[in-house]
Design a protein around this motif. Structure first.
Motif, short mmCIF file in Angstrom:
data_model
loop_
_atom_site.label_atom_id
_atom_site.label_comp_id
_atom_site.label_asym_id
_atom_site.label_seq_id
_atom_site.Cartn_x
_atom_site.Cartn_y
_atom_site.Cartn_z
N ARG A 340 21.84 -22.97 87.26
CA ARG A 340 22.66 -22.95 88.40
C ARG A 340 24.02 -22.26 88.09
N ALA A 341 24.65 -22.30 87.04
CA ALA A 341 25.88 -21.84 86.41
C ALA A 341 25.88 -20.17 86.63
N LEU A 342 24.69 -19.89 85.89
CA LEU A 342 24.42 -18.41 85.84
C LEU A 342 24.36 -17.40 87.18
N LEU A 343 23.50 -18.34 88.10
CA LEU A 343 23.36 -17.69 89.30
C LEU A 343 24.66 -17.79 90.18
N ARG A 344 25.39 -18.89 89.96
CA ARG A 344 26.75 -18.87 90.58
C ARG A 344 27.78 -17.91 90.02
N GLU A 345 27.61 -17.62 88.83
CA GLU A 345 28.36 -16.53 88.27
C GLU A 345 27.99 -15.17 88.85
N ARG A 346 26.79 -14.91 89.26
CA ARG A 346 26.27 -13.68 89.54
C ARG A 346 26.40 -13.54 91.05
N GLU A 347 26.79 -14.59 91.70
CA GLU A 347 26.71 -14.64 93.16
C GLU A 347 25.20 -14.38 93.86
N VAL A 348 24.38 -15.13 93.17
CA VAL A 348 23.04 -14.90 93.75
C VAL A 348 22.70 -16.02 95.02
N GLY A 349 22.50 -15.63 96.09
CA GLY A 349 21.88 -16.48 97.32
C GLY A 349 20.56 -16.54 97.55
N THR A 350 19.83 -15.59 97.02
CA THR A 350 18.64 -15.53 97.57
C THR A 350 17.52 -15.67 96.15
N VAL A 351 16.98 -16.86 96.11
CA VAL A 351 16.18 -17.00 94.76
C VAL A 351 14.79 -17.09 95.28
N THR A 352 14.01 -16.27 94.71
CA THR A 352 12.54 -16.26 94.74
C THR A 352 11.99 -17.04 93.55
N VAL A 353 11.19 -18.50 93.65
CA VAL A 353 10.70 -19.20 92.45
C VAL A 353 9.32 -18.89 92.18
N LYS A 354 9.04 -18.23 91.24
CA LYS A 354 7.38 -18.46 90.87
C LYS A 354 7.12 -19.14 89.56
N LYS A 355 6.11 -19.62 89.53
CA LYS A 355 5.90 -20.54 88.26
C LYS A 355 4.40 -20.39 88.12
N ARG A 356 4.09 -20.58 86.42
CA ARG A 356 3.01 -20.40 86.00
C ARG A 356 2.96 -21.20 84.65
N GLY A 357 2.38 -22.40 84.60
CA GLY A 357 2.56 -23.21 83.26
C GLY A 357 3.59 -24.11 83.44
N LYS A 370 21.21 -24.61 94.72
CA LYS A 370 22.14 -24.29 95.84
C LYS A 370 22.53 -22.94 95.93
N PRO A 371 21.82 -21.97 95.87
CA PRO A 371 22.43 -20.62 95.56
C PRO A 371 23.07 -20.23 96.74
N SER A 372 24.22 -19.33 96.41
CA SER A 372 25.04 -19.08 97.27
C SER A 372 25.70 -17.66 97.06
N GLY A 373 25.71 -16.64 98.01
CA GLY A 373 25.95 -15.25 97.40
C GLY A 373 25.00 -14.08 98.01
N PRO A 374 25.47 -12.97 97.91
CA PRO A 374 24.93 -11.67 98.39
C PRO A 374 23.73 -11.14 97.68
N ASN A 375 23.62 -11.67 96.48
CA ASN A 375 22.73 -11.12 95.49
C ASN A 375 21.42 -11.83 95.45
N ALA A 376 20.17 -11.23 94.96
CA ALA A 376 18.88 -11.85 95.09
C ALA A 376 18.28 -11.60 93.52
N VAL A 377 17.54 -12.77 93.22
CA VAL A 377 16.74 -12.64 91.82
C VAL A 377 15.64 -13.50 92.13
N THR A 378 14.62 -13.20 91.20
CA THR A 378 13.27 -13.77 91.00
C THR A 378 13.25 -14.46 89.70
N VAL A 379 13.26 -15.81 89.85
CA VAL A 379 12.95 -16.79 88.85
C VAL A 379 11.90 -17.23 88.30
N PHE A 380 11.17 -16.85 86.94
CA PHE A 380 9.85 -17.53 86.59
C PHE A 380 9.95 -18.59 85.85
N LEU A 381 9.33 -19.98 86.30
CA LEU A 381 9.22 -20.99 85.47
C LEU A 381 7.86 -20.93 84.67
#
Length: 397
Positions: A340-357, A370-381
């Motif tokens: 959460r801290a890393l995403l806040r630092e990078r102003e990530v508001g759009t998070v696509t979550v994928k998981k496997r395992g 609680k993402p907020s900001g103009p940037n987007a990232v894909t998170v793999f769990l």
């Protein structure tokens, strides 16, 4: 005791009423049907038409809207359906792919057993194949016959209402069977509980020069007969079905639509396991079901991030149609606060979550981030070398 006042209307008679001039006129009026206005529309139409016919037409309009996703709006707007028929019919793109394979094998006459509302029969007829379409439901047969007529294919499709186990398929170039995989309690996972059972369908397939049996994509590999070729098919990234082919060389393949893009088994050993590289490849679901992750790893020069996880990683970008590629920017031990801290630092508001395992639910994680900001990232769990790990990245165009 009062005498009975009547009985339930015959479904076949009700359906046939839709094929009359009055029924067709009603369906044409409902072509731009709006579910939000159904009550008002029904009230207006019942002033000039029988209530039973109006109800049937409204039901058909609803089914046509649902069917548009499988058959396209143009065909769905002319076809007829039953609720089970919409649910169980083969998607038009998948049926066309299979029909093309039959045509390439030289098939000209085919018996379509358990034909349903005729989705596969339509694709086969369009591929130039003459089809005997068989189903045991009188209503379903009426619908299949009406669909062949509506699409101008009646000269290539003969519909017969019969028990498929009693149909003589001698003289046909091929057999296609789609046993029912749903019962009163929902999906059926035991192939011998299909209707008819898979063992019967396999025996019928072996009597024909060529055959294809549609089965659930979750069929275990050990249930595939040794003399069959197994094909897993996805459309737009969603796994739709598995098919057992007879009369062709045995083997395993995954076919991705649109395309088609087909990946065949090369009998490779499991890929090596190593650290996460610059790129992560997520194999298509059909590739995973077909156990062809090793073939993808070979093509991208990659390795697995964990021996039990179907993610392939590589230091090089080698685009292939069988896997989606992501550029990885971060590899972190799983920790929600740190993420959460890393995403806040990078102003990530759009998070696509994928998981496997991972046991973490994507929606739960998204709420906690609680993402907020103009940037987007894909998170793999996932897991890397057995350890719960979070990967951050972005899709490669």
């Amino acid at each position: 005791m009062h005498a009975p006042t009547g009985s339930e209307p015959d479904p076949v008679s009700v359906f046939r009423a839709l094929l009359t001039d009055e029924g067709r006129h009603l369906l044409e009026e409902l072509r731009s049907y709006d579910p939000g206005r159904e009550l008002a529309v029904a009230t207006r139409l019942r002033r000039d038409h029988p209530a039973e016919l109006v109800s049937a037409a409204l039901g058909q309009a609803r089914l046509r809207q649902r069917a548009a996703a499988k058959f396209g709006p143009e065909d769905a707007g002319r076809m007829y359906f039953t609720p089970d028929g919409v649910e169980q019919a083969t998607r038009a793109s998948v049926a066309a792919h299979r029909a093309g394979r039959f045509a390439a094998l030289g098939v000209r006459r085919l018996a379509d057993l358990c034909c349903g509302v005729g989705g596969d029969a339509i694709a086969l007829a369009r591929a130039g194949i003459h089809v005997l379409a068989v189903d045991r439901s009188p209503l379903t047969c009426e619908v299949a016959r009406a669909n062949a007529e509506a699409l101008g294919l009646a000269d290539r499709v003969e519909v017969r209402c019969a028990d498929v186990t009693e149909v003589d398929t001698d003289g046909f170039d091929a057999v296609f069977a789609d046993p029912a995989r749903r019962g009163g309690r929902g999906r059926i996972f035991d192939p011998e509980a299909y209707s008819p059972p898979l063992s019967w369908a396999v025996a019928a397939a072996r009597r024909a020069p060529y055959a294809a049996l549609k089965v659930a994509p979750g069929i275990p590999h050990e249930a595939v007969p040794e003399d069959a070729a197994a094909e897993w098919i996805s459309d737009g990234g969603d796994v739709k079905e598995a098919v057992l082919w007879f009369g062709v060389p045995p083997g395993v393949r995954a076919t991705l639509l649109p395309g088609p893009h087909t990946l065949a088994s090369a009998g490779l050993p499991d890929p090596p396991v190593g650290p996460v590289g610059r790129y992560l490849y997520e194999p298509d679901g059909a590739v995973i079901r077909a156990h062809l992750v090793a073939e993808v790893a070979e093509r991208v020069g990659g390795r697995l991030i964990d021996p039990t996880i179907a993610y392939v990683t590589s230091d090089d970008l080698r685009p292939v149609p069988y896997a989606s590629a992501y550029e990885i920017t971060d590899v972190l031990p799983f920790n929600v606060k740190r993420l959460r801290a890393l995403l806040r630092e990078r102003e990530v508001g759009t998070v696509t979550v994928k998981k496997r395992g991972s046991a973490v639910e994507p929606e739960d994680l998204r709420r906690k981030l609680k993402p907020s900001g103009p940037n987007a990232v894909t998170v793999f769990l996932t897991r890397v070398a057995g350890a719960p790990t979070t990967l951050l990245g972005r899709p490669v165009p």
